[in-house]
Design an enzyme around this catalytic site. Structure first.
Site, PDB file in Angstrom:
ATOM      1  N   THR A  93      -4.382  24.169  49.984  1.00 47.90           N
ATOM      2  CA  THR A  93      -5.674  23.768  50.556  1.00 47.90           C
ATOM      3  C   THR A  93      -5.518  22.691  51.616  1.00 47.90           C
ATOM      4  O   THR A  93      -6.462  22.346  52.316  1.00 47.90           O
ATOM      5  CB  THR A  93      -6.625  23.253  49.453  1.00 47.90           C
ATOM      6  N   SER A 147      12.805  18.406  48.258  1.00 41.99           N
ATOM      7  CA  SER A 147      12.588  17.204  49.076  1.00 41.99           C
ATOM      8  C   SER A 147      13.926  16.533  49.341  1.00 41.99           C
ATOM      9  O   SER A 147      14.856  16.636  48.526  1.00 41.99           O
ATOM     10  CB  SER A 147      11.696  16.219  48.329  1.00 41.99           C
ATOM     11  N   TYR A 162       9.870  12.098  40.265  1.00 35.62           N
ATOM     12  CA  TYR A 162       9.670  13.041  41.365  1.00 35.62           C
ATOM     13  C   TYR A 162      11.010  13.579  41.878  1.00 35.62           C
ATOM     14  O   TYR A 162      11.191  14.794  42.029  1.00 35.62           O
ATOM     15  CB  TYR A 162       8.913  12.322  42.480  1.00 35.62           C
ATOM     16  N   THR A 189      12.618  16.153  39.697  1.00 32.12           N
ATOM     17  CA  THR A 189      12.070  17.519  39.805  1.00 32.12           C
ATOM     18  C   THR A 189      12.563  18.197  41.075  1.00 32.12           C
ATOM     19  O   THR A 189      12.791  19.402  41.097  1.00 32.12           O
ATOM     20  CB  THR A 189      10.516  17.538  39.817  1.00 32.12           C
TER      21      THR A 189
HETATM   22  P1  NAI Z   1      -0.210  17.052  49.689  1.00 36.69           P
HETATM   23  O1  NAI Z   1      -0.431  16.030  48.625  1.00 36.69           O
HETATM   24  O2  NAI Z   1      -0.876  16.893  51.008  1.00 36.69           O
HETATM   25  O3  NAI Z   1      -0.532  18.502  49.142  1.00 36.69           O
HETATM   26  C1  NAI Z   1      -0.112  18.899  47.888  1.00 36.69           C
HETATM   27  C2  NAI Z   1      -0.858  20.126  47.493  1.00 36.69           C
HETATM   28  O4  NAI Z   1      -0.582  20.398  46.118  1.00 36.69           O
HETATM   29  C3  NAI Z   1      -2.351  19.944  47.623  1.00 36.69           C
HETATM   30  O5  NAI Z   1      -2.935  21.128  48.125  1.00 36.69           O
HETATM   31  C4  NAI Z   1      -2.785  19.673  46.197  1.00 36.69           C
HETATM   32  O6  NAI Z   1      -4.099  20.063  45.919  1.00 36.69           O
HETATM   33  C5  NAI Z   1      -1.787  20.552  45.441  1.00 36.69           C
HETATM   34  N1  NAI Z   1      -1.684  20.171  44.044  1.00 36.69           N
HETATM   35  C6  NAI Z   1      -1.481  18.934  43.528  1.00 36.69           C
HETATM   36  N2  NAI Z   1      -1.521  18.992  42.185  1.00 36.69           N
HETATM   37  C7  NAI Z   1      -1.750  20.281  41.849  1.00 36.69           C
HETATM   38  C8  NAI Z   1      -1.909  20.957  40.632  1.00 36.69           C
HETATM   39  N3  NAI Z   1      -1.896  20.336  39.451  1.00 36.69           N
HETATM   40  N4  NAI Z   1      -2.134  22.285  40.663  1.00 36.69           N
HETATM   41  C9  NAI Z   1      -2.201  22.946  41.836  1.00 36.69           C
HETATM   42  N5  NAI Z   1      -2.061  22.358  43.027  1.00 36.69           N
HETATM   43  C10 NAI Z   1      -1.844  21.039  43.034  1.00 36.69           C
HETATM   44  O7  NAI Z   1       1.349  17.168  49.832  1.00 36.69           O
HETATM   45  P2  NAI Z   1       2.293  17.747  50.975  1.00 36.69           P
HETATM   46  O8  NAI Z   1       2.858  16.589  51.671  1.00 36.69           O
HETATM   47  O9  NAI Z   1       1.638  18.832  51.713  1.00 36.69           O
HETATM   48  O10 NAI Z   1       3.459  18.323  50.049  1.00 36.69           O
HETATM   49  C11 NAI Z   1       3.680  19.692  49.777  1.00 36.69           C
HETATM   50  C12 NAI Z   1       5.024  19.806  49.090  1.00 36.69           C
HETATM   51  O11 NAI Z   1       6.038  19.294  49.936  1.00 36.69           O
HETATM   52  C13 NAI Z   1       5.111  19.024  47.785  1.00 36.69           C
HETATM   53  O12 NAI Z   1       5.871  19.755  46.851  1.00 36.69           O
HETATM   54  C14 NAI Z   1       5.871  17.785  48.192  1.00 36.69           C
HETATM   55  O13 NAI Z   1       6.561  17.237  47.102  1.00 36.69           O
HETATM   56  C15 NAI Z   1       6.806  18.345  49.236  1.00 36.69           C
HETATM   57  N6  NAI Z   1       7.328  17.344  50.154  1.00 36.69           N
HETATM   58  C16 NAI Z   1       6.498  16.621  50.971  1.00 36.69           C
HETATM   59  C17 NAI Z   1       7.027  15.688  51.819  1.00 36.69           C
HETATM   60  C18 NAI Z   1       6.174  14.861  52.729  1.00 36.69           C
HETATM   61  O14 NAI Z   1       6.737  13.963  53.391  1.00 36.69           O
HETATM   62  N7  NAI Z   1       4.900  15.098  52.855  1.00 36.69           N
HETATM   63  C19 NAI Z   1       8.466  15.432  51.873  1.00 36.69           C
HETATM   64  C20 NAI Z   1       9.241  16.262  50.990  1.00 36.69           C
HETATM   65  C21 NAI Z   1       8.679  17.177  50.167  1.00 36.69           C
END
Ligand code: NAI
Length: 245
Positions: free
Chosen positions: A17, A141, A154, A157
């Site tokens: 989303t 990550s 984190y 995982t």
């Molecule tokens: P974000 O926080 O903007 O988005 C995370 C998404 O996961 C959101 O859509 C949220 O609603 C969803 N989510 C959270 N808890 C949930 C649950 N219980 N059930 C279903 N959906 C759930 O995060 P972002 O930055 O877009 O991260 C996406 C992925 O990339 C994550 O796995 C994060 O760990 C990974 N990541 C992000 C980095 C960054 O710098 N933003 C760096 C390295 C990895």
């Protein structure tokens, strides 16, 4: 320009989303895939789906609630059939120094980032095995490789997702299903927007390309991994971090 054609493919992206997941859904939809947007809030997922493409579908799926994952996926399968591409993107942080980290802080992150991924993958893989085609991409990550202060839960995982990816790749290769991981560095999303200016400046000093990544930087590589250009890549981790690691 190289063109990626994912017509006739259905792709489910967890946590799509916003942030990286949403950008991935947009890229895969542009390549012709029917995308399934998932998030904890079903209405939001449907809104995002209709903003992406008329064929996109939005469903509620809370990865911390294992019954919700099972019933949402089975419902989707009855309506649309099983998915060809699964992007395990959703992830949460619950940062705390280890000496203050409770069992609850640990378990919450493990449940969403790892157990939810395990369960959804085990549901989605059955259809891929039957069709002898599938693409699974797990979002790890950089901290799964480097470690980070305050992120024992984190980063554990995110390292575990690498082992998950490599083992599953070996098990599924004979069925023409590839399993790869992407390890982003610092990407501008809601997850990183709460960091202080001071910390952001500190991170930037360690990024040779001198900028933070964008969700699109990650989405392009997901699309590539789903394309025929990546048919011979499995069990691999692609780092997207501007050279910081
Ligand atoms: P974000 O926080 O903007 O988005 C995370 C998404 O996961 C959101 O859509 C949220 O609603 C969803 N989510 C959270 N808890 C949930 C649950 N219980 N059930 C279903 N959906 C759930 O995060 P972002 O930055 O877009 O991260 C996406 C992925 O990339 C994550 O796995 C994060 O760990 C990974 N990541 C992000 C980095 C960054 O710098 N933003 C760096 C390295 C990895």
């Amino acid at each position: 320009m190289l063109c990626i054609d994912l017509k006739d493919k259905k792709a489910l992206i967890t946590g799509s989303t916003r942030g990286i997941g949403k950008a991935v859904a947009e890229f895969l939809a542009k390549a012709g895939a029917q995308v399934v947007i998932t998030g904890r809030d079903e209405r939001k997922a449907q809104e995002v789906a209709s903003s992406i493409s008329p064929s996109a579908v939005g469903i509620g799926m809370d990865l911390s609630d294992l019954d919700s994952v099972k019933s949402a996926y089975e419902d989707l399968e009855r309506k649309l059939g099983s998915v060809d591409i699964l992007v395990n993107n959703a992830g949460i942080t619950k940062d705390k120094l280890f000496l203050r980290m409770s069992l609850e802080d640990w378990e919450e992150v493990i449940k969403v980032n790892l157990t939810g991924t395990f369960l959804l993958t085990s549901l989605a893989v059955k259809g891929m095995v039957k069709r002898r085609w599938g693409r699974i991409i797990n979002i790890s990550s950089v901290v799964g490789f480097t470690g980070n202060v305050g992120q024992v839960n984190y980063s554990a995982t995110k390292s575990a997702l690498v082992g998950f990816t490599k083992s599953l790749a070996k098990e599924l290769a004979s069925r023409n299903i590839t399993v790869n991981a992407i390890a982003p560095g610092f990407i501008e999303t809601d997850m990183t927007s709460s960091l202080s200016e001071e910390i952001r400046k500190e991170y930037l000093k360690n990024i040779p390309l001198q900028r933070f990544g964008t969700p699109e930087d990650v989405a392009g590589i997901v699309a590539f991994l789903c394309s025929p250009m990546a048919d011979y890549i499995t069990g691999e981790v692609i780092h997207i971090n501007g050279g910081m690691f």
